[in-house]
Design an enzyme around this catalytic site. Structure first.
Site, PDB file in Angstrom:
ATOM      1  N   PRO A  21     -84.561 -10.630  35.543  1.00  0.00           N
ATOM      2  CA  PRO A  21     -84.874 -10.447  34.118  1.00  0.00           C
ATOM      3  C   PRO A  21     -86.218 -11.079  33.767  1.00  0.00           C
ATOM      4  O   PRO A  21     -86.595 -12.095  34.348  1.00  0.00           O
ATOM      5  CB  PRO A  21     -83.732 -11.158  33.395  1.00  0.00           C
ATOM      6  CG  PRO A  21     -82.978 -11.910  34.412  1.00  0.00           C
ATOM      7  CD  PRO A  21     -83.380 -11.458  35.762  1.00  0.00           C
ATOM      8  N   GLU A  22     -86.916 -10.475  32.829  1.00  0.00           N
ATOM      9  CA  GLU A  22     -88.187 -11.044  32.369  1.00  0.00           C
ATOM     10  C   GLU A  22     -87.912 -11.951  31.168  1.00  0.00           C
ATOM     11  O   GLU A  22     -86.787 -12.019  30.664  1.00  0.00           O
ATOM     12  CB  GLU A  22     -89.170  -9.916  32.056  1.00  0.00           C
ATOM     13  CG  GLU A  22     -89.349  -9.030  33.292  1.00  0.00           C
ATOM     14  CD  GLU A  22     -90.664  -8.273  33.372  1.00  0.00           C
ATOM     15  OE1 GLU A  22     -91.619  -8.628  32.657  1.00  0.00           O
ATOM     16  OE2 GLU A  22     -90.734  -7.339  34.182  1.00  0.00           O
TER      17      GLU A  22
ATOM     18  N   LYS B 135     -88.480 -18.026  32.384  1.00  0.00           N
ATOM     19  CA  LYS B 135     -87.187 -17.519  32.816  1.00  0.00           C
ATOM     20  C   LYS B 135     -86.112 -18.600  32.829  1.00  0.00           C
ATOM     21  O   LYS B 135     -85.039 -18.416  33.405  1.00  0.00           O
ATOM     22  CB  LYS B 135     -87.342 -16.847  34.189  1.00  0.00           C
ATOM     23  CG  LYS B 135     -88.333 -15.661  34.094  1.00  0.00           C
ATOM     24  CD  LYS B 135     -88.662 -15.036  35.413  1.00  0.00           C
ATOM     25  CE  LYS B 135     -89.665 -13.890  35.189  1.00  0.00           C
ATOM     26  NZ  LYS B 135     -90.040 -13.223  36.441  1.00  0.00           N
TER      27      LYS B 135
ATOM     28  N   ARG C   6     -94.063 -28.112  34.675  1.00  0.00           N
ATOM     29  CA  ARG C   6     -94.509 -27.338  35.829  1.00  0.00           C
ATOM     30  C   ARG C   6     -94.620 -25.843  35.525  1.00  0.00           C
ATOM     31  O   ARG C   6     -95.048 -25.074  36.377  1.00  0.00           O
ATOM     32  CB  ARG C   6     -93.655 -27.629  37.059  1.00  0.00           C
ATOM     33  CG  ARG C   6     -92.202 -27.316  36.934  1.00  0.00           C
ATOM     34  CD  ARG C   6     -91.536 -27.321  38.327  1.00  0.00           C
ATOM     35  NE  ARG C   6     -90.385 -26.457  38.296  1.00  0.00           N
ATOM     36  CZ  ARG C   6     -89.133 -26.898  38.208  1.00  0.00           C
ATOM     37  NH1 ARG C   6     -88.870 -28.183  38.176  1.00  0.00           N
ATOM     38  NH2 ARG C   6     -88.134 -26.024  38.180  1.00  0.00           N
TER      39      ARG C   6
ATOM     40  N   ASN D 134     -92.474  -8.231  36.605  1.00  0.00           N
ATOM     41  CA  ASN D 134     -93.123  -7.075  37.201  1.00  0.00           C
ATOM     42  C   ASN D 134     -93.441  -5.952  36.202  1.00  0.00           C
ATOM     43  O   ASN D 134     -94.438  -5.253  36.348  1.00  0.00           O
ATOM     44  CB  ASN D 134     -92.208  -6.539  38.314  1.00  0.00           C
ATOM     45  CG  ASN D 134     -93.000  -5.838  39.385  1.00  0.00           C
ATOM     46  OD1 ASN D 134     -94.217  -5.981  39.451  1.00  0.00           O
ATOM     47  ND2 ASN D 134     -92.315  -5.068  40.205  1.00  0.00           N
TER      48      ASN D 134
ATOM     49  N   ARG E 253     -93.965  -7.966  45.252  1.00  0.00           N
ATOM     50  CA  ARG E 253     -93.313  -6.980  44.377  1.00  0.00           C
ATOM     51  C   ARG E 253     -94.175  -5.727  44.346  1.00  0.00           C
ATOM     52  O   ARG E 253     -95.355  -5.753  44.678  1.00  0.00           O
ATOM     53  CB  ARG E 253     -93.177  -7.542  42.951  1.00  0.00           C
ATOM     54  CG  ARG E 253     -92.435  -8.861  42.856  1.00  0.00           C
ATOM     55  CD  ARG E 253     -90.939  -8.719  43.084  1.00  0.00           C
ATOM     56  NE  ARG E 253     -90.321  -7.921  42.054  1.00  0.00           N
ATOM     57  CZ  ARG E 253     -89.942  -8.396  40.873  1.00  0.00           C
ATOM     58  NH1 ARG E 253     -90.104  -9.656  40.593  1.00  0.00           N
ATOM     59  NH2 ARG E 253     -89.387  -7.595  39.983  1.00  0.00           N
TER      60      ARG E 253
END
Ligand code: ZN
Length: 273
Positions: free
Chosen positions: A2-3, A52, A122, A163, A259
């Site tokens: 999932p984005e 995410k 991070r 992606n 990807r």
């Protein structure tokens, strides 16, 4: 995977269904049982997303459940009655009116405020976090020989872009995905950032990714709607060998940063930076 828009939507949905109320917290699968025992009966006070990563804050002390869905994690949420808990549910939140079941996440851990802060540090800025802006991302991009297509997928550079958004935003700005980061001007990257903010907010609202401008919708172009399990109308993502909505040329695909990348070599020519 999932984005970011999916994770921000999950944060919002948790707020809507659970915030300000005591939840029964369980781990039918057993892997999160000790933490669930500490949290059950406490109130969900805050939810947050960064890229995410999803954070569920429980009061009164600073306890956070840190969730990363990874490739296989899924959520099922809805109104009670909840379905019988199965042993694949890592985390269940339940109150009188709603339930949320988490299955198969890469991460589901109870963490402190300090540990949460370390995760934020991070990660790169997230277009969906109102306090974040493009400067920190551009500082890294402008020093890098790596392609902009790979940099946009690097969560340390920009958090939440996956992606679909990377392919679509580069198409919308006519940028060759193989352009090295250091060849992008700050003005150009700021346009990409602002567009990601708008596209991803729309993604949160609709729960899917739509990236075509009004003049390129199926209705406007008198073409059949796209059929793809990810939904949404897009320019290039998973449209390899199909016709570009703008120039009529063929969309191409290649592997980049592990990807599949999609782009139109006519609309995104090398050197157009
Ligand atoms: Zn084209």
């Amino acid at each position: 995977m999932p984005e970011g828009h999916t994770i921000h939507r999950l944060a919002q949905d948790h707020t809507t269904l659970f915030a300000g109320r005591k939840a029964t917290v369980t781990s039918p699968q057993g892997k999160f049982s000790d933490a669930a025992d500490l949290l059950t009966g406490r109130e969900l006070t805050r939810t947050e997303a960064h890229g995410k990563h999803l954070f569920l804050g429980f009061g009164p002390a600073d306890s956070w459940v840190h969730i990363h869905l990874g490739l296989f994690g899924t959520y099922a949420m809805g109104a009670t009655p909840a379905p019988p808990p199965t042993d694949t549910v890592r985390l269940r939140l339940l109150n009188e009116s709603a339930y949320a079941d988490l299955r198969g996440p890469t991460t589901c851990a109870l963490i402190t405020d300090a540990e949460k802060q370390a995760i934020h540090e991070r990660l790169g800025p997230d277009p969906l976090r109102p306090s974040d802006g493009p400067a920190k991302a551009y500082a890294r991009i402008s020093r890098s020989r790596t392609t902009i297509a790979a940099l946009l997928m690097d969560q340390k550079v920009v958090a939440g872009v996956g992606n679909v958004y990377r392919a679509e935003v580069l198409f919308r700005h006519g940028i060759d995905p193989y352009t090295p980061g250091r060849d992008l001007t700050e003005a150009r990257f700021t346009q990409i950032w602002d567009d990601l903010v708008a596209l991803m907010r729309e993604g949160v609202r609709l729960g899917r990714i739509d990236t075509v401008r009004p003049e390129h919708t199926p209705e406007a172009m008198n073409r059949p709607p796209r059929v793809d399990d990810h939904g949404g109308e897009v320019y290039v993502y998973r449209r390899a060998d199909q016709t570009c909505h703008l120039c009529g040329g063929e969309i191409r695909t290649a592997a980049l940063a592990a990807r599949n990348l999609f782009w139109c070599p006519t609309c995104q020519p090398p050197g157009a930076r």
